[in-house]
Design a protein around this motif. Structure first.
Motif, PDB file in Angstrom:
ATOM      1  N   ASP A 215      -3.318  -1.565   3.100  1.00  0.00           N
ATOM      2  CA  ASP A 215      -3.449  -2.938   2.628  1.00  0.00           C
ATOM      3  C   ASP A 215      -4.894  -3.413   2.833  1.00  0.00           C
ATOM      4  O   ASP A 215      -5.497  -3.126   3.867  1.00  0.00           O
TER       5      ASP A 215
ATOM      6  N   CYS B 123      -2.740   0.721  10.714  1.00  0.00           N
ATOM      7  CA  CYS B 123      -2.618   0.818   9.251  1.00  0.00           C
ATOM      8  C   CYS B 123      -1.347   1.566   8.863  1.00  0.00           C
ATOM      9  O   CYS B 123      -0.714   1.244   7.847  1.00  0.00           O
TER      10      CYS B 123
ATOM     11  N   SER C 145       2.165  -0.146   6.968  1.00  0.00           N
ATOM     12  CA  SER C 145       2.685   0.498   5.762  1.00  0.00           C
ATOM     13  C   SER C 145       4.168   0.799   5.863  1.00  0.00           C
ATOM     14  O   SER C 145       4.798   1.160   4.860  1.00  0.00           O
TER      15      SER C 145
ATOM     16  N   ASN D  33       5.881  -3.229  11.237  1.00  0.00           N
ATOM     17  CA  ASN D  33       4.906  -3.973  10.452  1.00  0.00           C
ATOM     18  C   ASN D  33       4.283  -5.101  11.273  1.00  0.00           C
ATOM     19  O   ASN D  33       3.058  -5.284  11.286  1.00  0.00           O
TER      20      ASN D  33
ATOM     21  N   ARG E 137       0.276  -5.611  12.475  1.00  0.00           N
ATOM     22  CA  ARG E 137      -0.519  -6.793  12.137  1.00  0.00           C
ATOM     23  C   ARG E 137      -1.063  -7.476  13.399  1.00  0.00           C
ATOM     24  O   ARG E 137      -2.204  -7.945  13.422  1.00  0.00           O
TER      25      ARG E 137
END
Length: 547
Positions: free
Chosen positions: A460, A509, A513, A520, A524
């Motif tokens: 992302d 990362c 994904s 997730n 973050r």
């Protein structure tokens, strides 16, 4: 309804179990695809069956041992160690069910499954009762070492180790020689009959004696030559029971009284002309033993993840059910509704899930140089993640977490030693900087860049931007140290931490994904805090001269 209650989010769904989070990460781990391509019988369905059944065994058979063994501990009776009730039965059951030999060769009594399935399953076992699992870790590592170093002896020993009939230890430390292996004084001499005999004292030997197996083999370093330092050290197998059934000349002189791991006997052992079998080449003991040490260092990362995962699950469950706060005129809220509690849980989850992703990466990796670069990070930050997770969970539970009514305080005590055995934090930092960066002149660093950066480039955009920045700072720091390594020892701890933050950026990362919401969110959160943490690590690499 009050404004505070009205603005609170709806309760979040229960977390997926740890084994399912590992399963969700496997398709995102490049080495997993390579393993499946080589073995048509290996797929996610196979992995799910192994990991789910392992989780059931951990919960149903291993976890009930944990609290009682912490209270009861081990005793030395008549010169032999008695383990807590249930240990021997469950150990035998693990052998019968194949859990002790998941990744051992099928022709030697193992299951022949890949290392990654052993690692993922063992996380649940260690999280259930780490003290109990200490015996299996050294026995499995010894089995792998024997396959590599002494194949003829492996044919006799490995099937018995896999079955749980026999066990093994790693026997290195002495009162005056801990991490400084070159000061080992234990000697081995070959008599006129051709038999080697070992004399000396070893300490800090986990499960150096116990009643869980019929025979225990000590994988022992002893001096056979005149050289100083690590030269002249050879590797031996010293069994507590000889082939003819006689007891070897080995005795347990003391059990250490420890902060935690009460169910794991830590022995001081005396060898008095004990009969021994030379393993491999005389004088090459330490390099040969690394076949065992490196397996055990990866296992310490799995122990750390097991403790962290358990602490996180306890804290999350408590936060979902503990009612506190909100409008005094209304029913109290689950504390999970409070943003600071959610922050605390994410602070535990973020490094825990990065560690999970790194363990799966290492366990599927076919690049020895890169694996060697990453292993000190997995070992050390497996330890630090476990201790921080237990401490963070205690904070979420408040006063309840500080009491023995809840298991968090035991997790805190048990996890502290992970940063000490198999090489302290300082030893891992020296290894990471002096050997993995400076000695090979950045070759492993180049392998890291080649592995991590292409994957990050597919992430992302927001995740990619932060991760690339963090890793660029780590690479720049590495290049400065390569260009000027004066005072490298002073920079070692900071560099180790910078390396961990760079790997976390890579793994974050991968986490963002994943389809799993918990993974997730952990990714973050990591990306949110990593730039500041990298700055702190960079600062630690420039310690003042007066230190």
């Amino acid at each position: 309804m009050s404004a505070a209650a009205g603005s609170a989010p709806a309760p979040e769904p229960a977390r997926t179990p740890g084994w399912a989070r590992s399963l969700a990460l496997l398709p995102l781990t490049p080495g997993w695809g390579a393993l499946c391509a080589r073995d048509p019988d290996l797929d996610l369905a196979t992995a799910a069956a192994v990991l789910e059944e392992g989780a059931r065994f951990a919960a149903g058979r291993i976890a009930p041992l944990n609290a009682p063994s912490d209270r009861i501990g081990c005793t030395l009776e008549g010169g032999r160690v008695r383990t807590p009730p249930g240990f021997a039965d469950v150990y035998a059951e693990m052998g019968r069910d194949g859990w002790l030999g998941i990744d051992l060769p099928a022709n030697l009594g193992g299951q022949g499954l890949p290392l990654v399935l052993h690692a993922a399953a063992s996380v649940g076992f260690d999280g259930a009762a780490m003290a109990f699992m200490m015996a299996s870790g050294s026995s499995r590592a010894a089995a792998h070492m024997l396959v590599q170093v002494a194949p003829d002896l492996a044919a006799e020993w490995v099937p018995r180790l896999a079955a749980g009939d026999w066990a093994a230890t790693i026997c290195i430390s002495e009162p005056d020689a801990g991490s400084d292996v070159g000061r080992i004084r234990t000697r081995a001499e070959r008599g006129p009959d051709g038999c080697w005999r070992v004399t000396g004292t070893k300490c800090w030997i986990s499960f150096g004696d116990h009643d869980m197996a019929g025979r225990i083999g000590h994988c022992l370093l002893a001096r056979t030559g005149p050289g100083i330092g690590t030269r002249g050290l050879s590797l031996f197998l010293v069994a507590d029971q000889l082939d003819d059934g006689r007891r070897n000349r080995i005795s347990v002189t003391r059990l250490e009284e420890k902060m935690g791991l009460h169910g794991s006997p830590t022995c001081v052992m005396a060898f008095d002309s004990a009969e021994a079998i030379l393993l491999g080449e005389e004088g090459r003991g330490l390099p040969q033993l690394f076949a065992m040490i490196e397996r055990m260092r990866l296992q310490t990362a799995c122990q750390g993840l097991g403790i962290a995962e358990t602490a996180l699950d306890i804290a999350r469950a408590y936060a979902e059910t503990r009612l506190q706060g909100g409008d005094p005129a209304a029913p109290p809220l689950p504390i999970l509704r409070h943003v600071d509690v959610r922050r605390q849980l994410l602070a535990i989850a973020a490094p825990t899930e990065a560690l999970r992703a790194l363990i799966l990466e290492l366990a599927t990796m076919d690049d020895p140089a890169l694996a060697g670069f990453l292993l000190p990070l997995a070992k050390n930050f497996g330890a630090e993640t476990a201790f921080a997770a237990a401490s963070g969970a205690m904070q979420v539970l408040g006063g309840a977490g500080y009491t023995r009514e809840w298991p968090v305080e035991q997790l805190l005590r048990d996890s502290r030693v992970i940063a000490i055995y198999e090489g302290t934090t300082g030893m891992q930092a020296q290894d990471f900087l002096l050997r993995r960066l400076l000695r090979d002149r950045g070759a492993a660093l180049a392998a890291f860049r080649a592995r991590a950066l292409p994957e990050i480039a597919r992430a992302d955009p927001a995740a990619r931007s932060t991760a690339e920045t963090v890793i660029a700072r780590f690479i720049a720091l590495s290049e400065r140290l390569l260009a000027d390594d004066a005072g490298a020892e002073r920079a070692a701890d900071g560099y180790l931490r910078a390396g961990w933050h760079a790997v976390c950026a890579w793994m974050a990362c991968r986490l963002v994904s994943a389809e799993d919401a918990d993974l997730n969110a952990a990714g973050r959160f990591l990306l949110h805090v990593l730039p500041a943490r990298m700055a702190e690590a960079e600062n630690l690499c420039t310690l003042p001269d007066w230190i």
